[in-house]
Design a protein around this motif. Structure first.
Motif, PDB file in Angstrom:
ATOM      1  N   UNK A  17       0.828  -1.215   0.000  1.00  0.00           N
ATOM      2  CA  UNK A  17       0.000   0.000   0.000  1.00  0.00           C
ATOM      3  C   UNK A  17       0.861   1.263   0.000  1.00  0.00           C
ATOM      4  N   UNK A  18       1.960   1.241   0.728  1.00  0.00           N
ATOM      5  CA  UNK A  18       2.859   2.413   0.743  1.00  0.00           C
ATOM      6  C   UNK A  18       3.405   2.641  -0.669  1.00  0.00           C
ATOM      7  N   UNK A  19       3.801   1.573  -1.343  1.00  0.00           N
ATOM      8  CA  UNK A  19       4.311   1.713  -2.717  1.00  0.00           C
ATOM      9  C   UNK A  19       3.235   2.291  -3.628  1.00  0.00           C
ATOM     10  N   UNK A  20       2.013   1.779  -3.512  1.00  0.00           N
ATOM     11  CA  UNK A  20       0.931   2.290  -4.363  1.00  0.00           C
ATOM     12  C   UNK A  20       0.642   3.754  -4.054  1.00  0.00           C
ATOM     13  N   UNK A  21       0.600   4.080  -2.769  1.00  0.00           N
ATOM     14  CA  UNK A  21       0.288   5.457  -2.371  1.00  0.00           C
ATOM     15  C   UNK A  21       1.338   6.432  -2.898  1.00  0.00           C
ATOM     16  N   UNK A  22       2.582   5.974  -2.947  1.00  0.00           N
ATOM     17  CA  UNK A  22       3.677   6.851  -3.395  1.00  0.00           C
ATOM     18  C   UNK A  22       3.989   6.675  -4.883  1.00  0.00           C
ATOM     19  N   UNK A  23       3.170   5.903  -5.557  1.00  0.00           N
ATOM     20  CA  UNK A  23       3.390   5.659  -6.999  1.00  0.00           C
ATOM     21  C   UNK A  23       4.763   5.077  -7.295  1.00  0.00           C
ATOM     22  N   UNK A  24       5.210   4.182  -6.459  1.00  0.00           N
ATOM     23  CA  UNK A  24       6.472   3.484  -6.733  1.00  0.00           C
ATOM     24  C   UNK A  24       6.123   2.214  -7.507  1.00  0.00           C
ATOM     25  N   UNK A  25       6.588   2.095  -8.740  1.00  0.00           N
ATOM     26  CA  UNK A  25       6.227   0.895  -9.506  1.00  0.00           C
ATOM     27  C   UNK A  25       6.909  -0.356  -8.951  1.00  0.00           C
ATOM     28  N   UNK A  26       6.143  -1.428  -8.853  1.00  0.00           N
ATOM     29  CA  UNK A  26       6.690  -2.680  -8.312  1.00  0.00           C
ATOM     30  C   UNK A  26       6.426  -3.817  -9.291  1.00  0.00           C
ATOM     31  N   UNK A  27       7.398  -4.679  -9.379  1.00  0.00           N
ATOM     32  CA  UNK A  27       7.221  -5.913 -10.132  1.00  0.00           C
ATOM     33  C   UNK A  27       6.831  -6.967  -9.077  1.00  0.00           C
ATOM     34  N   UNK A  28       5.544  -7.348  -9.068  1.00  0.00           N
ATOM     35  CA  UNK A  28       5.034  -8.205  -7.990  1.00  0.00           C
ATOM     36  C   UNK A  28       5.278  -9.687  -8.287  1.00  0.00           C
ATOM     37  N   UNK A  29       5.860 -10.375  -7.324  1.00  0.00           N
ATOM     38  CA  UNK A  29       6.113 -11.810  -7.472  1.00  0.00           C
ATOM     39  C   UNK A  29       5.375 -12.558  -6.362  1.00  0.00           C
ATOM     40  N   UNK A  30       4.373 -13.317  -6.744  1.00  0.00           N
ATOM     41  CA  UNK A  30       3.536 -14.021  -5.767  1.00  0.00           C
ATOM     42  C   UNK A  30       4.294 -15.214  -5.165  1.00  0.00           C
ATOM     43  N   UNK A  31       4.355 -15.245  -3.850  1.00  0.00           N
ATOM     44  CA  UNK A  31       4.926 -16.396  -3.131  1.00  0.00           C
ATOM     45  C   UNK A  31       3.765 -17.064  -2.402  1.00  0.00           C
ATOM     46  N   UNK A  32       3.433 -18.269  -2.795  1.00  0.00           N
ATOM     47  CA  UNK A  32       2.286 -18.941  -2.195  1.00  0.00           C
ATOM     48  C   UNK A  32       2.724 -19.667  -0.920  1.00  0.00           C
ATOM     49  N   UNK A  33       2.502 -18.987   0.220  1.00  0.00           N
ATOM     50  CA  UNK A  33       2.980 -19.577   1.479  1.00  0.00           C
ATOM     51  C   UNK A  33       2.121 -20.785   1.885  1.00  0.00           C
ATOM     52  N   UNK A  34       0.918 -20.878   1.314  1.00  0.00           N
ATOM     53  CA  UNK A  34       0.103 -22.065   1.618  1.00  0.00           C
ATOM     54  C   UNK A  34       0.647 -23.304   0.909  1.00  0.00           C
ATOM     55  N   UNK A  35       1.404 -23.067  -0.142  1.00  0.00           N
ATOM     56  CA  UNK A  35       2.038 -24.200  -0.844  1.00  0.00           C
ATOM     57  C   UNK A  35       3.488 -24.372  -0.396  1.00  0.00           C
ATOM     58  N   UNK A  36       3.938 -23.559   0.545  1.00  0.00           N
ATOM     59  CA  UNK A  36       5.294 -23.715   1.088  1.00  0.00           C
ATOM     60  C   UNK A  36       6.390 -23.088   0.241  1.00  0.00           C
ATOM     61  N   UNK A  37       6.007 -22.186  -0.686  1.00  0.00           N
ATOM     62  CA  UNK A  37       7.033 -21.612  -1.581  1.00  0.00           C
ATOM     63  C   UNK A  37       8.066 -20.760  -0.837  1.00  0.00           C
ATOM     64  N   UNK A  38       7.708 -20.351   0.389  1.00  0.00           N
ATOM     65  CA  UNK A  38       8.660 -19.550   1.189  1.00  0.00           C
ATOM     66  C   UNK A  38       9.841 -20.383   1.682  1.00  0.00           C
ATOM     67  N   UNK A  39       9.728 -21.718   1.533  1.00  0.00           N
ATOM     68  CA  UNK A  39      10.820 -22.591   1.980  1.00  0.00           C
ATOM     69  C   UNK A  39      11.723 -23.035   0.827  1.00  0.00           C
ATOM     70  N   UNK A  40      11.463 -22.513  -0.374  1.00  0.00           N
ATOM     71  CA  UNK A  40      12.303 -22.927  -1.512  1.00  0.00           C
ATOM     72  C   UNK A  40      13.703 -22.329  -1.332  1.00  0.00           C
ATOM     73  N   UNK A  41      14.737 -23.014  -1.845  1.00  0.00           N
ATOM     74  CA  UNK A  41      16.098 -22.478  -1.711  1.00  0.00           C
ATOM     75  C   UNK A  41      16.225 -21.077  -2.317  1.00  0.00           C
TER      76      UNK A  41
END
Ligand SMILES: N[C@@H](CCC(=O)N[C@@H](CS)C(=O)NCC(=O)O)C(=O)O
Length: 205
Positions: A17-41
């Motif tokens: 939200x801070x990025x959107x409010x300040x118009x900072x462009x972001x390249x969003x990369x979805x990490x599905x923590x329900x599938x455990x992607x946060x544990x990938x190397x």
């Protein structure tokens, strides 16, 4: 700049939200923590704690949503992170309070009353809920009193502090937060809900 994110998370929400409010462009990369992607190397090489969000800006890799908010807000002069030291200290005060005292009871009620049901993890634990509810009331009373007669937390203007503290109310309704006796919190939360950046980062149901 890449943001590795999990959009249902209040921690992701405040940084995004801070990025959107300040118009900072972001390249969003979805990490599905329900599938455990946060544990990938690959992800653990960015954040060894295995948590979202993570910001990557060239060589800079930053985890912890509050640090990400500062990074985003420090790139150009803006009213979310004004120059005056006293205002900065006040913002930091509310963000510290949020991390130390407000986040936990909100997170516990969110988990017990909402996430458990969503993920079929069983019934809410009444003892855990009682402790969280007591802590919530202690802190909510302070927040409510502070917000009386104020539009926002610091200097009557929207700052990083509001994004931090409001993020914990993202699931206030399904988490059954007892907000009835706190009209000033509810009015401020409604004000936050009017912000386009807050609306755009509201987790989809
Ligand atoms: N203090 C961290 C908390 C981050 C956090 O707990 N993220 C959760 C989503 S709300 C997560 O990615 N959890 C994955 C896991 O614990 O396995 C921050 O503010 O960024």
């Amino acid at each position: 700049m890449k943001l590795y994110y999990f959009p249902a998370s209040p921690n992701t929400r405040k940084a995004h939200a801070v990025a959107l409010h300040l118009d900072v462009p972001l390249d969003l990369r979805f990490i599905d923590i329900q599938k455990g992607e946060q544990h990938s190397p690959e992800f653990l090489s960015l954040n060894p704690t295995g948590r979202t969000p993570v910001l990557q800006d060239g060589e800079v890799v930053l985890w912890e949503s509050t640090a990400i908010m500062y990074y985003l807000a420090s790139r150009t002069p803006n009213s979310l992170w004004p120059k005056q030291e006293t205002i900065r200290a006040d913002i930091l005060r509310w963000q510290s309070w949020h991390l130390a005292h407000w986040y936990q009871p909100c997170q516990t009620m969110q988990f017990e009353n909402f996430v458990k049901r969503l993920l079929n993890l069983g019934e809410p634990d009444p003892q855990v809920l009682q402790g969280a509810t007591e802590a919530f009331h202690r802190e909510a009373a302070v927040l409510n009193q502070h917000l009386e007669g104020r539009k926002f937390l610091v200097d009557n203007a929207l700052t990083l502090a509001d994004f931090s503290v409001a993020s914990s109310l993202t699931y206030a309704i399904p988490g059954q937060f007892p907000l009835e006796g706190y009209p000033h919190i509810r009015a401020w939360s409604d004000r936050m809900d009017q912000l386009p950046a807050w609306q755009q980062t509201l987790p989809k149901g």
